[in-house]
Design a protein around this motif. Structure first.
Motif, short mmCIF file in Angstrom:
data_model
loop_
_atom_site.label_atom_id
_atom_site.label_comp_id
_atom_site.label_asym_id
_atom_site.label_seq_id
_atom_site.Cartn_x
_atom_site.Cartn_y
_atom_site.Cartn_z
N TYR A 130 0.99 -1.09 0.08
CA TYR A 130 0.48 0.13 0.12
C TYR A 130 1.46 1.41 -0.50
CZ TYR A 130 -3.82 3.10 0.65
OH TYR A 130 -4.64 3.95 0.86
N VAL A 131 1.99 1.54 0.86
CA VAL A 131 3.21 2.30 0.37
C VAL A 131 3.22 2.91 -0.35
CG1 VAL A 131 4.97 3.29 1.79
CG2 VAL A 131 3.39 1.92 3.02
N LEU A 132 4.06 1.63 -1.18
CA LEU A 132 4.52 1.72 -2.36
C LEU A 132 3.06 2.40 -3.72
CD1 LEU A 132 6.28 -1.04 -2.84
CD2 LEU A 132 7.12 1.07 -3.49
N PHE A 133 2.24 1.99 -2.85
CA PHE A 133 1.03 2.56 -4.15
C PHE A 133 0.63 4.20 -3.30
CE2 PHE A 133 -3.59 4.28 -4.03
CZ PHE A 133 -3.67 3.96 -5.44
N LEU A 134 0.92 4.25 -2.84
CA LEU A 134 0.63 6.32 -2.24
C LEU A 134 1.79 6.26 -3.21
CD1 LEU A 134 -0.62 5.85 0.83
CD2 LEU A 134 -2.38 5.51 -1.37
N ALA A 135 2.99 6.00 -3.02
CA ALA A 135 4.36 6.39 -2.85
C ALA A 135 4.30 7.13 -4.88
CB ALA A 135 5.28 5.93 -2.45
N CYS A 136 4.55 5.19 -5.27
CA CYS A 136 4.32 5.75 -6.36
C CYS A 136 2.87 6.60 -7.78
CB CYS A 136 4.23 4.28 -7.18
SG CYS A 136 5.94 3.32 -6.70
N THR A 137 2.14 6.78 -6.89
CA THR A 137 0.93 7.62 -7.79
C THR A 137 1.81 9.11 -7.02
OG1 THR A 137 -0.73 5.40 -6.75
CG2 THR A 137 -1.01 8.17 -7.46
N ALA A 138 1.94 8.96 -6.29
CA ALA A 138 2.59 10.57 -6.17
C ALA A 138 4.15 10.44 -6.90
CB ALA A 138 2.75 10.93 -4.73
N ALA A 139 4.57 9.81 -7.07
CA ALA A 139 5.44 9.89 -7.89
C ALA A 139 5.37 10.00 -9.89
CB ALA A 139 6.61 8.79 -7.83
N LEU A 140 4.17 9.67 -9.94
CA LEU A 140 4.10 9.74 -10.64
C LEU A 140 4.25 11.24 -11.61
CD1 LEU A 140 1.34 7.07 -11.69
CD2 LEU A 140 3.66 6.86 -12.41
N GLY A 141 4.30 11.88 -10.33
CA GLY A 141 3.87 13.65 -11.12
C GLY A 141 5.41 13.42 -11.40
N GLY A 142 6.76 13.17 -10.94
CA GLY A 142 7.63 13.21 -10.85
C GLY A 142 8.32 12.96 -13.15
N LEU A 143 7.00 11.78 -13.05
CA LEU A 143 7.60 11.51 -14.28
C LEU A 143 7.13 12.55 -15.36
CD1 LEU A 143 6.59 7.97 -15.82
CD2 LEU A 143 5.80 9.35 -17.06
N LEU A 144 6.22 13.11 -14.80
CA LEU A 144 4.83 14.96 -16.16
C LEU A 144 6.22 15.34 -16.03
CD1 LEU A 144 1.67 14.23 -15.15
CD2 LEU A 144 2.72 13.91 -17.45
N PHE A 145 6.64 15.72 -14.47
CA PHE A 145 8.43 16.61 -14.47
C PHE A 145 9.15 16.01 -15.39
CE2 PHE A 145 10.83 18.48 -10.76
CZ PHE A 145 11.72 18.53 -11.49
N GLY A 146 10.10 15.23 -15.77
CA GLY A 146 11.01 14.33 -16.46
C GLY A 146 10.56 15.08 -17.93
N PHE A 147 9.68 14.70 -18.43
CA PHE A 147 8.46 14.39 -19.78
C PHE A 147 8.87 16.55 -19.85
CE2 PHE A 147 5.83 14.42 -23.35
CZ PHE A 147 6.20 13.82 -23.81
N ASP A 148 8.07 17.29 -19.44
CA ASP A 148 7.44 18.34 -19.63
C ASP A 148 9.02 18.82 -20.31
OD1 ASP A 148 5.47 17.90 -20.22
OD2 ASP A 148 4.88 20.29 -18.99
N ILE A 149 10.54 18.81 -18.79
CA ILE A 149 11.45 19.95 -18.40
C ILE A 149 12.20 18.96 -19.96
CG2 ILE A 149 14.07 19.56 -17.91
CD1 ILE A 149 12.10 21.50 -15.85
N ALA A 150 12.49 18.02 -20.00
CA ALA A 150 13.38 16.90 -21.82
C ALA A 150 12.96 16.86 -22.76
CB ALA A 150 13.99 15.40 -20.75
N ILE A 151 11.28 17.17 -22.89
CA ILE A 151 10.37 16.76 -24.39
C ILE A 151 11.65 17.72 -25.16
CG2 ILE A 151 8.85 18.18 -23.77
CD1 ILE A 151 9.17 15.03 -26.37
N ILE A 152 11.44 18.41 -24.73
CA ILE A 152 12.58 20.06 -25.56
C ILE A 152 13.72 19.85 -25.83
CG2 ILE A 152 13.29 21.43 -23.66
CD1 ILE A 152 11.75 23.92 -25.42
N THR A 153 14.50 18.90 -25.53
CA THR A 153 15.59 18.59 -25.58
C THR A 153 15.76 18.01 -27.10
OG1 THR A 153 16.27 17.32 -23.70
CG2 THR A 153 18.03 17.28 -25.05
N GLY A 154 15.54 17.09 -27.79
CA GLY A 154 15.59 16.52 -29.20
C GLY A 154 14.72 17.66 -29.76
N ALA A 155 12.89 18.18 -29.12
CA ALA A 155 12.43 19.02 -30.62
C ALA A 155 13.94 20.36 -30.59
CB ALA A 155 11.39 19.52 -29.58
N GLY A 156 14.17 20.66 -29.78
CA GLY A 156 15.33 21.87 -29.71
C GLY A 156 15.75 22.03 -30.30
N PRO A 157 16.69 21.52 -31.47
CA PRO A 157 16.66 21.62 -33.16
C PRO A 157 15.85 22.25 -34.39
CG PRO A 157 18.18 19.60 -32.27
CD PRO A 157 16.78 20.02 -31.42
#
Length: 456
Positions: free
Chosen positions: A11-38
């Motif tokens: 259950y702790v893993l479920f709660l932590a992973c749910t909130a941590a999914l916000g980090g996936l969006l964080f990383g995605f939005d930060i880095a997606i422009i890396t390849g789009a930059g050129p």
């Protein structure tokens, strides 16, 4: 308390992973422009500073998102704001993909940054508040791991879509809708944080959740400890200026500035440009970013075994030292004419290994830990806001420093900041391994010189 815990790990893993999914969006939005930059550089005919603005506009939005979400989290709760953030992620992904002009593109990225800034405060705070002390470091690491997964996913998408025509960069940004919807569904299934429930007088609900996490006996002790920490005068911004809080705030601000001034986001965002300057072709440069992402993931996983075993402070010292040595070697390579693909790739991967194993997971675990229950959301606003300002400044100026002032200057400045990060940690950062949030809160009431002797 650790020895008495009977943790419902699933259950702790479920709660932590749910909130941590916000980090996936964080990383995605930060880095997606890396390849789009050129491609956006070509599409919008951008200068070095224009490219820096394209990259950093999201980060300036993060400043506003982090500023607003802290106070709102203490007023309305963690879960409602996480739901709003998930919706905002989806909407801004679509708006960025459809942007008809550079102004519209910047506006959409800025609004997306508000979501990233919000989740960067809310997700680690939620994880720290639902995790038992004995595994809180590892649960906090899940957030950093999720950021890295988001970065890897964006790198893979960038590489796969690189040859799909002039609108390829639009499709890169549009794919952000998918993880946003997944995050929204998971947050809907999760409860509110038990410490927020207690803060709002919902003792029974908080106890039921704590009991499900750690068992009845531990829940009784925890709810008593939490309520004792909340039986104080209502806090406002002036509460951040109390003697103990000033020390906690100063530590969090120092760490927040140095984590970005030592260069992590310039390496992540501008990796293709750095590799191209070292002689790589565009396709090879984009492919190499996948390797950098996998390195980040591997060493973030390594930190799972380290953070609750060796503690926060030793890891920060080791990471800062390793990063500084890598950056100083980059300066040497530039000055001696050895700045070529193989060496540069090795140094960047080593730099990322030190950051991912020692700095990133510890930062996002340590900062939420050091603030009191009754003011955590408001207090978290300050370091999260500061780290986004620092991030935005470095990302905005790096292309100019790298291409105009010179590579040696750019890497040398980052190396000095990595050294400063190690010195600051040695002198001022406390150890929080194995302590409850309430025990950590009490350490700030100890005189500074005594606390210093205990943490060195």
């Amino acid at each position: 308390m650790d020895g008495n815990e009977s943790i419902n790990l699933r259950y702790v893993l479920f709660l932590a992973c749910t909130a941590a999914l916000g980090g996936l969006l964080f990383g995605f939005d930060i880095a997606i422009i890396t390849g789009a930059g050129p491609f956006i550089t070509r599409h919008f005919s951008l200068s070095d500073l224009g490219l820096g603005w394209a990259f950093s506009s999201l980060l300036f939005g993060c400043v506003f998102g982090s500023f607003a979400s802290g106070r709102l989290a203490d007023r309305y709760g963690r879960k409602p704001l996480l739901l709003i953030v998930a919706v905002l992620f989806a909407l801004t992904s679509i708006a960025t993909a459809l942007a008809p002009s550079f102004t519209a593109f910047i506006t959409a990225r800025f609004l997306g940054g508000i979501a990233v800034g919000g989740v960067s405060l809310l997700s680690p705070m939620y994880v720290s508040e639902v995790s038992p002390p004995s595994i809180r470091g590892r649960m906090g690491t899940l957030y950093q791991m999720s950021i890295v997964v988001g970065i890897i996913v964006s790198y893979g998408i960038n590489f796969l879509l690189r040859n799909t025509g002039p609108a390829n960069w639009r499709w890169m940004f549009a794919t952000g809708v998918v993880p946003s919807v997944v995050f929204l569904a998971c947050v809907l299934a999760a409860p509110e944080s038990p410490r927020f429930m207690a803060l709002k007088g919902r003792r029974k609900d908080a106890f039921v959740l704590l009991e499900r996490i750690s068992g009845k006996r531990v829940a009784q002790a925890q709810i008593t400890e939490i309520e004792a920490s909340l039986h104080k005068e209502a806090q406002n911004w002036r509460g951040l200026l109390q003697p103990g809080m000033r020390r906690a705030l100063a530590v969090s601000i120092g760490l927040s500035i140095l984590i970005h001034f030592s260069g992590i986001n310039t390496v992540i965002d501008y990796a293709p440009a750095i590799f191209q300057s070292a002689g790589w072709k565009v396709d090879a440069a984009l492919a190499s970013t996948v390797l950098t992402g996998l390195t980040e993931l591997l060493f973030t996983i390594v930190s799972l075994w380290f953070i609750d075993r060796y503690g926060r402070k030793p890891l920060y010292l080791a990471g800062s030292t390793g990063m500084a040595l890598c950056l100083l070697t980059m300066v040497w390579a530039v000055l001696t004419g050895h700045f070529h693909g193989g060496l540069v790739l090795t140094l960047i991967l080593t730099y990322l290994a030190f950051f991912s194993a020692c700095i990133g997971p510890v930062y996002w675990t340590l900062v939420p830990e050091i603030f009191p229950n009754d003011i955590r959301g408001m207090a978290m606003t300050v370091p999260v806001l500061v780290q986004w300002v620092a991030n935005a400044i470095v990302v905005l100026l790096f292309p100019y420093a790298f291409n105009v002032i010179g590579k040696a200057f750019a890497f040398g400045a980052l190396a000095l900041m990595a050294i400063a990060q190690g010195v600051f940690t040695l002198l001022y950062v406390p150890e929080t391994k194995g302590k409850s949030l309430e025990e950590i809160e009490k350490t700030w009431s100890v005189p500074a010189e005594v606390a210093m002797r205990k943490t060195v």
